[in-house]
Design a protein around this motif. Structure first.
Motif, mmCIF file in Angstrom:
data_model
loop_
_atom_site.group_PDB
_atom_site.id
_atom_site.type_symbol
_atom_site.label_atom_id
_atom_site.label_comp_id
_atom_site.label_asym_id
_atom_site.label_seq_id
_atom_site.Cartn_x
_atom_site.Cartn_y
_atom_site.Cartn_z
ATOM 1 N N ASN A 114 0.503 -0.960 0.122
ATOM 2 C CA ASN A 114 -0.245 -0.114 0.252
ATOM 3 C C ASN A 114 1.077 1.448 0.200
ATOM 4 O OD1 ASN A 114 -2.578 -1.864 0.333
ATOM 5 N ND2 ASN A 114 -2.264 -1.076 2.677
ATOM 6 N N ILE A 115 1.431 1.234 0.755
ATOM 7 C CA ILE A 115 2.345 2.000 0.714
ATOM 8 C C ILE A 115 3.516 2.639 -0.883
ATOM 9 C CG2 ILE A 115 5.381 3.212 2.034
ATOM 10 C CD1 ILE A 115 4.110 1.737 4.201
ATOM 11 N N GLU A 116 3.616 1.623 -0.932
ATOM 12 C CA GLU A 116 4.646 1.891 -2.469
ATOM 13 C C GLU A 116 3.257 2.398 -3.617
ATOM 14 O OE1 GLU A 116 6.356 -1.144 -6.770
ATOM 15 O OE2 GLU A 116 5.012 -2.475 -4.151
ATOM 16 N N LYS A 117 2.070 1.955 -3.824
ATOM 17 C CA LYS A 117 1.226 2.540 -4.163
ATOM 18 C C LYS A 117 0.514 3.696 -3.727
ATOM 19 C CE LYS A 117 -1.947 -1.692 -4.947
ATOM 20 N NZ LYS A 117 -3.188 -2.798 -4.150
ATOM 21 N N LEU A 118 0.871 4.503 -2.235
ATOM 22 C CA LEU A 118 1.019 5.903 -2.592
ATOM 23 C C LEU A 118 1.442 6.347 -3.244
ATOM 24 C CD1 LEU A 118 -0.736 7.712 -0.789
ATOM 25 C CD2 LEU A 118 0.886 7.606 0.760
ATOM 26 N N ASN A 119 3.077 5.648 -2.953
ATOM 27 C CA ASN A 119 3.771 6.557 -3.227
ATOM 28 C C ASN A 119 4.048 7.066 -4.984
ATOM 29 O OD1 ASN A 119 5.427 7.301 -1.305
ATOM 30 N ND2 ASN A 119 6.180 5.020 -1.494
ATOM 31 N N LYS A 120 3.641 5.761 -5.613
ATOM 32 C CA LYS A 120 3.678 5.981 -7.162
ATOM 33 C C LYS A 120 2.631 7.018 -7.257
ATOM 34 C CE LYS A 120 4.940 1.255 -8.696
ATOM 35 N NZ LYS A 120 4.228 -0.012 -9.062
ATOM 36 N N ARG A 121 1.465 7.039 -6.600
ATOM 37 C CA ARG A 121 0.452 7.985 -7.480
ATOM 38 C C ARG A 121 0.634 9.214 -6.195
ATOM 39 N NH1 ARG A 121 -4.588 6.057 -8.210
ATOM 40 N NH2 ARG A 121 -3.504 4.302 -9.002
ATOM 41 N N ILE A 122 1.086 9.497 -5.404
ATOM 42 C CA ILE A 122 2.452 11.236 -5.519
ATOM 43 C C ILE A 122 3.022 11.656 -6.427
ATOM 44 C CG2 ILE A 122 3.669 12.105 -4.042
ATOM 45 C CD1 ILE A 122 2.546 10.511 -1.050
ATOM 46 N N ALA A 123 3.746 10.506 -6.837
ATOM 47 C CA ALA A 123 4.267 10.731 -8.449
ATOM 48 C C ALA A 123 3.999 11.200 -9.304
ATOM 49 C CB ALA A 123 5.203 9.395 -8.694
#
Length: 324
Positions: A114-123
């Motif tokens: 989930n953290i990876e998904k969030l970071n991708k969405r932020i980017a």
């Protein structure tokens, strides 16, 4: 004193009402009732003001500001009855996640996936702000559907489906909170509804940002499976760390939407069947009091937002059904 003639428009029809200048607003409403069969208590006369506020029933017409044409919103008892019958016959949609114990916290925010998904969405996804953040303000994040607006009922004008006290709520909250509206729908729908409700043009407050479904991420949680949620980390990253879990609170009618940030979320009672509940719904009155009561708290994560009404009682400011 000379008589005054007031042009009134309702459901696409326009008619004129003549009455003495020393008559009050209630007298006008009673004559409107004779033309439309809409009770005075159901009528909302737009832009009939006494100073900066909407005129009450006792205000004299000679002292209020009357527009060229008074727009009236309201439904007849027959129409409301028909809507109520249809609404009662419709099945109530219940989300299994939302009927569980509200104090149960399921940790999905530390899940590496989930953290990876969030970071991708932020980017990868960005939304320009409407107005700049203000120094020293906390952050209030608001849902739209069933939180600020009944999106399932039908009406001639969106104002008839707007949650009571919305503009008063936003005005008082804005003194201490920047406001971001985040809906699980498309940006075009969000912009249209917020403009129609007058949220984007109200002179008493400004919306910092509109956020749509594209900023959401999908998470998995047993036994509920996969669903999308609103990770506040996206907002915090986009504003350079100005906001955090310590100074952010989020109102949503679905608890699953803040599963990534459970300590920041407050599950608001949904506003449904607007025509039936317009006269009794005062959720935003109490929540205004709660926002003002916690405005000086240094760390909002120390509060149990699910027990906001108990908090007000302990502070000697119980939830009462009127906006002061």
């Amino acid at each position: 004193m000379a008589d005054i003639t007031v042009a009134v428009k309702w459901q696409g029809k326009q008619f004129a009402i003549t009455l003495p200048c020393d008559a009050d607003v209630l007298s006008l409403e009673r004559l409107i009732e004779a033309e439309t069969n809409v009770l005075p208590s159901r009528q909302k006369l737009l832009n009939v003001k006494s100073g900066p506020k909407m005129a009450d029933d006792t205000a004299l017409l000679s002292s209020v500001k009357l527009p060229k044409v008074v727009m009236m919103m309201g439904s007849t008892e027959q129409a409301i009855s028909s809507i109520a019958v249809a609404a009662e016959a419709a099945p109530e949609v219940v989300d299994d996640f939302d009927v569980k114990d509200e104090d149960v916290v399921v940790d999905v925010m530390s899940n590496p996936e989930n953290i990876e998904k969030l970071n991708k969405r932020i980017a990868k996804y960005d939304v320009p702000p409407l107005n700049p953040p203000r120094d020293g303000k906390k952050l209030l994040v608001l849902d739209i559907d069933y939180t600020l607006f009944d999106h399932r009922s039908t009406a001639e004008h969106p104002h008839e489906l707007m949650r009571p006290y919305l503009h008063e709520f936003l005005t008082q909250a804005y003194e201490h909170y920047d406001i971001i509206i985040w809906s699980a729908t498309g940006m075009k729908w969000i912009e249209v509804k917020m403009k129609e409700l007058g949220v984007l043009s109200n002179p008493n407050y400004k919306i910092t940002q509109l956020v749509d479904a594209m900023a959401m991420i999908e998470v998995a949680m047993k036994p509920y499976g996969n669903f999308k949620c609103k990770p506040l980390g996206w907002i915090w990253a986009k504003h350079g760390g100005r906001y955090s879990e310590k100074n952010t609170i989020m109102f949503d009618d679905l608890r699953r939407n803040f599963v990534m940030n459970p300590s920041c979320g407050l599950k608001i009672r949904p506003f449904r069947k607007a025509h039936m509940n317009m006269d009794t719904d005062d959720e935003l009155v109490g929540l205004t009091k709660y926002l003002l009561a916690i405005k000086d708290e240094e760390d909002l994560t120390q509060l149990r937002h699910s027990r906001w009404e108990r908090y007000l009682e302990k502070k000697g400011n119980p939830h009462i059904s009127r906006m002061e």
